[in-house]
Each structure stands twice: as C-alpha cells, then as structure tokens.
Design an enzyme around this catalytic site. Structure first.
Site, PDB file in Angstrom:
ATOM      1  N   THR A 193       4.925  -5.301  -2.915  1.00  0.00           N
ATOM      2  CA  THR A 193       4.257  -5.544  -1.637  1.00  0.00           C
ATOM      3  C   THR A 193       4.815  -4.525  -0.648  1.00  0.00           C
ATOM      4  O   THR A 193       5.585  -3.640  -1.023  1.00  0.00           O
ATOM      5  CB  THR A 193       4.480  -6.997  -1.162  1.00  0.00           C
ATOM      6  OG1 THR A 193       3.684  -7.240  -0.003  1.00  0.00           O
ATOM      7  CG2 THR A 193       5.944  -7.261  -0.835  1.00  0.00           C
ATOM      8  N   VAL A 214      -3.413  -6.161  -1.852  1.00  0.00           N
ATOM      9  CA  VAL A 214      -2.902  -5.036  -1.084  1.00  0.00           C
ATOM     10  C   VAL A 214      -1.925  -5.590  -0.063  1.00  0.00           C
ATOM     11  O   VAL A 214      -2.229  -6.571   0.626  1.00  0.00           O
ATOM     12  CB  VAL A 214      -4.039  -4.272  -0.371  1.00  0.00           C
ATOM     13  CG1 VAL A 214      -3.472  -3.102   0.427  1.00  0.00           C
ATOM     14  CG2 VAL A 214      -5.079  -3.793  -1.368  1.00  0.00           C
ATOM     15  N   CYS A 215      -0.737  -4.992   0.014  1.00  0.00           N
ATOM     16  CA  CYS A 215       0.228  -5.327   1.051  1.00  0.00           C
ATOM     17  C   CYS A 215       0.566  -6.819   1.025  1.00  0.00           C
ATOM     18  O   CYS A 215       0.889  -7.376  -0.028  1.00  0.00           O
ATOM     19  CB  CYS A 215      -0.327  -4.882   2.401  1.00  0.00           C
ATOM     20  SG  CYS A 215       0.864  -4.852   3.763  1.00  0.00           S
ATOM     21  N   ALA A 216       0.475  -7.498   2.160  1.00  0.00           N
ATOM     22  CA  ALA A 216       0.831  -8.911   2.253  1.00  0.00           C
ATOM     23  C   ALA A 216      -0.101  -9.806   1.461  1.00  0.00           C
ATOM     24  O   ALA A 216       0.204 -10.991   1.262  1.00  0.00           O
ATOM     25  CB  ALA A 216       0.844  -9.349   3.720  1.00  0.00           C
TER      26      ALA A 216
END
Length: 292
Positions: free
Chosen positions: A117, A97-99
């Site tokens: 991302t 998730v994300c970073a």
C-alpha cells in the site's frame, strides 16, 4: 468482453481511479463499471462522481478494483466487503490502489498473502493486518488473484501488468505507448515482460520497429527490412535502437524468443520443441542464450 468494476468510496483519489480506468479504456475488450453505496461520490479533489448503486453480474473473468482514498475517510459496509470477498472466492481477480488495500484487508483477502500500500500507510497497515506480509519499496504485488499497488500513479503500473497478463505484453506496451507512460519495473523486481522493460523511451522510430518485432519475433526479420519499414538506414536504426533499449534489434528479438521459450519449457515443452516454436532451427542457440 471482460468487465472492470471500480468500487468507490467517499473521498476517493481521482488519480487512483483515473489511471487504471484510462488503461482499461485504452486496451481492447473491456467494459468499465463504477459502483458505490451512495451517489454522487465526493472525491478528495472536490469533483463529485456519478456511480451505479446496483452491481452488474460478475464472473471469474472480471476484475474488481478498489481505488484509494484520503487516509481516515474511506468506508464500506460489511455487505460491500462480503461482495468483494465473494468475487475472489468465485475465481475472480481483486485489486486495489493505495489505501484501497484496506478494503481487501477488511474483506479477509490479505491474510497469509503478500501485499503493499502507500508508503505512508505501511506501518499502520502491518499492525492492522498482522497475518498479511506488507511488502515495501515495490509498485505492486500479486498473490493468488489479489493484486495491491503502492498508490497514486502505481495504479497505472498495476493496470498495465494486468493487461499484459490477460492479453500479452505487446498489447500492454501499445497501451503504455498511447498513454505516453513507461513500462516500469515493479520496485526491486523486474517487469515480467521484456516487451515492457524495453519500452521505457519515447523514440517513435524504435517503437515502430519494436511493434514489428513483437508481432512476429519467431520469424526471420532482416535488419534491412526493419530499417526500410521505419524509413531509416540500417546504421541509423541500429544506433537509435541501441540508444533507446540498450540492445540491437537482433538482440532484442533474441530476448523475446528466449523469454517465450522459457515459458514453454516451464509448461512442459522440451528445449528442442521450445526452440523451434520460437524460431530457432534447433536448441543449440537457445542453450547458449540461456547460459548467458
């Protein structure tokens, strides 16, 4: 029972973790684990988290998920990155998730694959991992058991997608409904499942009827019976269902049949056998629906 292993780093974002954790704890048959290189784990939002230091034994049916963190803070040792890569090499699914996608990149899992991302990180990410194809304007990307999401709330979408893959879209739709979230589209691509696409509403009557159709869409389901089960008239059900989904109950059932038939045909079935398997008397109606 499938395990979901969350690998945490200092300054992890709470929602990156809590969103997917809520999905998998709501879905049946999952055991959740949280590991880190040190515990407690400080979060960016200031709430410390307890985590295990020893990893449980994983097999190919287990999911490893790396939640995101505040940009510039996350860190994993080479040993942890090697364990992430080893799980994928052993046939397991790895997600971020994300970073958190940065951990997958440093583990060598993004080379030659599509990924995504958070939009604020995409330019730097593309420079850091030139062998990866960074996909923009989508909620999540799946490529050979490597699943990356754009960040924050999109981790919920990613988790619902994985539940739908493993247990079917009806289960994922029920989880989304219990969490009062929409089954959303994947950026510029449609959700794979019609069951999820047409759950983006809050009508309890329509959800109950959809539950009935989803559970037995190959059967004959007269409108009168569906309406009686929902405690409304046929006219009211048709009006509510159309307003919520854009389709009548019959058209919705046909869509589910068509989607399942397409899957069967794609896996070697003839049109005739696929049509009968999903409730049509022969392939003529299936051919008409496919032609539309």
């Amino acid at each position: 029972m499938n395990r979901v292993l969350f690998v945490l780093t200092p300054q992890v974002h709470l929602l990156d973790l809590a969103g997917p954790a809520q999905v998998f704890s709501t879905a049946p048959g999952y055991r959740l684990h949280y590991v880190a290189e040190a515990s407690p784990v400080p979060t960016w939002q200031g709430v410390p988290l307890c985590a295990e230091l020893e990893w449980p034994a994983l097999d190919a049916g287990d999911l490893l998920l790396v939640p995101g963190w505040r940009s510039g803070y996350g860190f994993f040792t080479p040993a942890t990155l090697e364990r992430i890569a080893a799980h994928h090499a052993a046939g397991g699914t790895v997600a971020s998730v994300c970073a958190g996608a940065d951990a997958l990149g440093r583990a060598g899992l993004l080379d030659g694959r599509r990924c995504t991302t958070h939009h604020d990180l995409q330019d730097a990410f593309a420079r850091r991992y030139p062998k990866a194809t960074v996909t923009r304007d989508v909620l999540y990307v799946c490529d050979d058991r490597v699943v990356t999401s754009a960040g924050i709330a999109s981790g919920i979408d990613l988790a619902l997608h994985l539940v739908a893959q493993r247990h079917g879209p009806a289960i994922a739709a029920r989880v989304a409904r219990e969490m009062v979230v929409y089954g959303r589209r994947n950026g510029d691509e449609q959700q794979n499942s019609a069951m999820l696409r047409h759950r983006a509403h809050l009508s309890d009557v329509v959800h109950r009827v959809q539950d009935r159709i989803d559970a037995d869409f190959a059967a004959v389901l007269p409108l009168a019976g569906l309406a009686a089960g929902a405690g409304v008239s046929e006219r009211t059900l048709t009006r509510l269902f159309t307003a919520a989904t854009g389709r009548t109950p019959l058209r919705y059932q046909q869509l589910l049949r068509l989607e399942r038939a397409e899957y069967l045909i794609g896996h070697g079935s003839t049109a005739e056998s696929a049509a009968r398997a999903v409730g049509f008397t022969d392939a003529r109606m299936l051919r008409r629906l496919r032609a539309r």
